[in-house]
Design a protein around this motif. Structure first.
Motif, short mmCIF file in Angstrom:
data_model
loop_
_atom_site.label_atom_id
_atom_site.label_comp_id
_atom_site.label_asym_id
_atom_site.label_seq_id
_atom_site.Cartn_x
_atom_site.Cartn_y
_atom_site.Cartn_z
N ASN A 5 18.47 -62.26 -9.78
CA ASN A 5 17.39 -61.92 -10.69
C ASN A 5 18.60 -62.75 -11.76
O ASN A 5 17.91 -62.41 -12.72
CB ASN A 5 18.42 -60.69 -10.98
CG ASN A 5 17.79 -59.67 -10.78
OD1 ASN A 5 16.58 -59.73 -10.03
ND2 ASN A 5 18.42 -58.76 -10.10
N LEU A 6 19.24 -63.79 -11.51
CA LEU A 6 19.92 -64.73 -13.24
C LEU A 6 18.68 -65.38 -13.55
O LEU A 6 19.88 -65.20 -14.80
CB LEU A 6 19.97 -66.03 -11.74
CG LEU A 6 21.49 -66.67 -12.15
CD1 LEU A 6 22.56 -65.85 -12.66
CD2 LEU A 6 22.07 -67.80 -11.20
N LYS A 7 17.92 -65.40 -13.22
CA LYS A 7 16.80 -66.33 -14.64
C LYS A 7 16.83 -65.33 -15.50
O LYS A 7 16.84 -65.17 -16.16
CB LYS A 7 15.60 -66.62 -13.62
CG LYS A 7 14.59 -67.34 -14.70
CD LYS A 7 13.37 -68.12 -14.03
CE LYS A 7 12.59 -68.79 -14.60
NZ LYS A 7 12.08 -69.69 -14.66
N GLU A 8 16.52 -64.18 -15.10
CA GLU A 8 16.01 -63.17 -15.90
C GLU A 8 17.46 -62.54 -16.70
O GLU A 8 17.04 -62.47 -18.14
CB GLU A 8 15.89 -61.16 -14.87
CG GLU A 8 14.53 -61.64 -14.47
CD GLU A 8 14.33 -62.64 -12.75
OE1 GLU A 8 13.55 -62.94 -12.47
OE2 GLU A 8 15.36 -62.70 -12.82
N ILE A 12 17.40 -63.23 -21.00
CA ILE A 12 17.97 -61.87 -21.95
C ILE A 12 18.56 -62.11 -22.86
O ILE A 12 18.17 -61.74 -23.74
CB ILE A 12 17.90 -60.62 -21.19
CG1 ILE A 12 17.18 -60.10 -20.73
CG2 ILE A 12 18.94 -59.92 -22.21
CD1 ILE A 12 17.57 -58.96 -19.20
N ARG A 13 19.75 -63.01 -22.43
CA ARG A 13 20.76 -64.04 -23.30
C ARG A 13 20.52 -65.17 -23.73
O ARG A 13 21.12 -65.87 -24.84
CB ARG A 13 22.06 -64.15 -22.54
CG ARG A 13 22.91 -63.00 -21.62
CD ARG A 13 23.76 -62.04 -22.73
NE ARG A 13 24.70 -61.02 -22.37
CZ ARG A 13 25.43 -61.07 -21.24
NH1 ARG A 13 26.47 -62.03 -21.34
NH2 ARG A 13 25.27 -59.86 -21.58
N ASN A 14 19.13 -65.62 -23.90
CA ASN A 14 18.24 -66.60 -24.32
C ASN A 14 19.40 -67.88 -24.53
O ASN A 14 19.61 -68.48 -24.78
CB ASN A 14 18.44 -66.68 -26.18
CG ASN A 14 17.21 -65.73 -25.76
OD1 ASN A 14 15.75 -65.47 -25.72
ND2 ASN A 14 17.53 -65.00 -26.97
N MET A 15 20.07 -67.92 -22.51
CA MET A 15 20.44 -68.75 -22.46
C MET A 15 20.36 -70.04 -21.67
O MET A 15 19.58 -69.99 -20.30
CB MET A 15 21.49 -68.06 -21.76
CG MET A 15 22.87 -69.55 -20.89
SD MET A 15 23.98 -68.71 -20.11
CE MET A 15 24.59 -67.31 -21.33
N LYS A 16 20.38 -71.40 -22.09
CA LYS A 16 20.33 -72.63 -20.84
C LYS A 16 20.55 -72.61 -19.43
O LYS A 16 21.78 -71.96 -19.43
CB LYS A 16 19.79 -73.60 -21.81
CG LYS A 16 18.66 -73.94 -23.21
CD LYS A 16 18.86 -74.93 -23.83
CE LYS A 16 18.39 -74.80 -24.77
NZ LYS A 16 18.01 -75.88 -26.19
N VAL A 52 29.91 -63.63 -15.96
CA VAL A 52 29.70 -63.64 -17.78
C VAL A 52 28.14 -62.48 -18.52
O VAL A 52 28.28 -62.34 -19.18
CB VAL A 52 28.44 -65.08 -17.22
CG1 VAL A 52 27.49 -65.64 -18.04
CG2 VAL A 52 29.34 -66.35 -16.41
N PHE A 53 27.24 -61.90 -17.45
CA PHE A 53 26.29 -61.00 -17.93
C PHE A 53 27.24 -59.90 -17.97
O PHE A 53 25.92 -58.92 -17.71
CB PHE A 53 25.16 -61.16 -16.64
CG PHE A 53 24.55 -62.57 -16.49
CD1 PHE A 53 23.82 -63.23 -17.91
CD2 PHE A 53 24.65 -63.80 -15.34
CE1 PHE A 53 23.19 -64.25 -18.34
CE2 PHE A 53 23.90 -65.12 -16.35
CZ PHE A 53 23.86 -65.61 -17.12
N GLU A 54 28.06 -59.65 -17.53
CA GLU A 54 28.84 -58.10 -16.99
C GLU A 54 27.92 -57.39 -16.68
O GLU A 54 28.05 -56.06 -16.59
CB GLU A 54 28.96 -57.52 -19.02
CG GLU A 54 30.20 -58.96 -19.42
CD GLU A 54 29.47 -58.56 -20.98
OE1 GLU A 54 28.92 -57.89 -21.73
OE2 GLU A 54 31.06 -58.72 -22.02
N VAL A 55 27.48 -57.35 -15.14
CA VAL A 55 26.93 -57.22 -14.24
C VAL A 55 27.64 -56.84 -12.84
O VAL A 55 28.79 -57.92 -13.10
CB VAL A 55 25.68 -57.03 -14.17
CG1 VAL A 55 24.54 -57.57 -15.56
CG2 VAL A 55 25.01 -58.75 -13.59
N SER A 56 27.32 -56.26 -12.27
CA SER A 56 27.89 -56.47 -10.68
C SER A 56 27.54 -57.59 -10.09
O SER A 56 25.89 -58.00 -10.53
CB SER A 56 28.08 -55.38 -9.82
OG SER A 56 26.78 -55.68 -9.53
#
Length: 72
Positions: A5-8, A12-16, A52-56
């Protein structure tokens, strides 16, 4: 097979891709291959990305068993 789910999460973070790559210390091409499921990350990289995304790690990545053709 690696599912991600990395791309998603990145969207969400508008990160390149290159921004994410810099944050976790890899090349942009590594992020591209991860998003396409063509590269299995090391445990350290998976944990760094999750941080970085504060997820597991499990929210970012999962594996699915590929069924071979001879099981038909």
């Amino acid at each position: 097979m690696l599912l991600t789910n990395l791309k998603e999460y990145r969207a969400i973070r508008n990160m390149k891709q290159d921004e994410l790559a810099e944050l976790v210390g890899v090349r942009r091409e590594t992020i591209v291959r991860l998003e396409k499921g063509q590269y299995n990350p090391s445990l350290k990289l998976a944990m760094d990305l999750a941080k970085v995304f504060e997820v597991s790690v499990e929210e970012l990545f999962s594996f699915t068993k590929e069924i071979s053709d001879n099981r038909k």
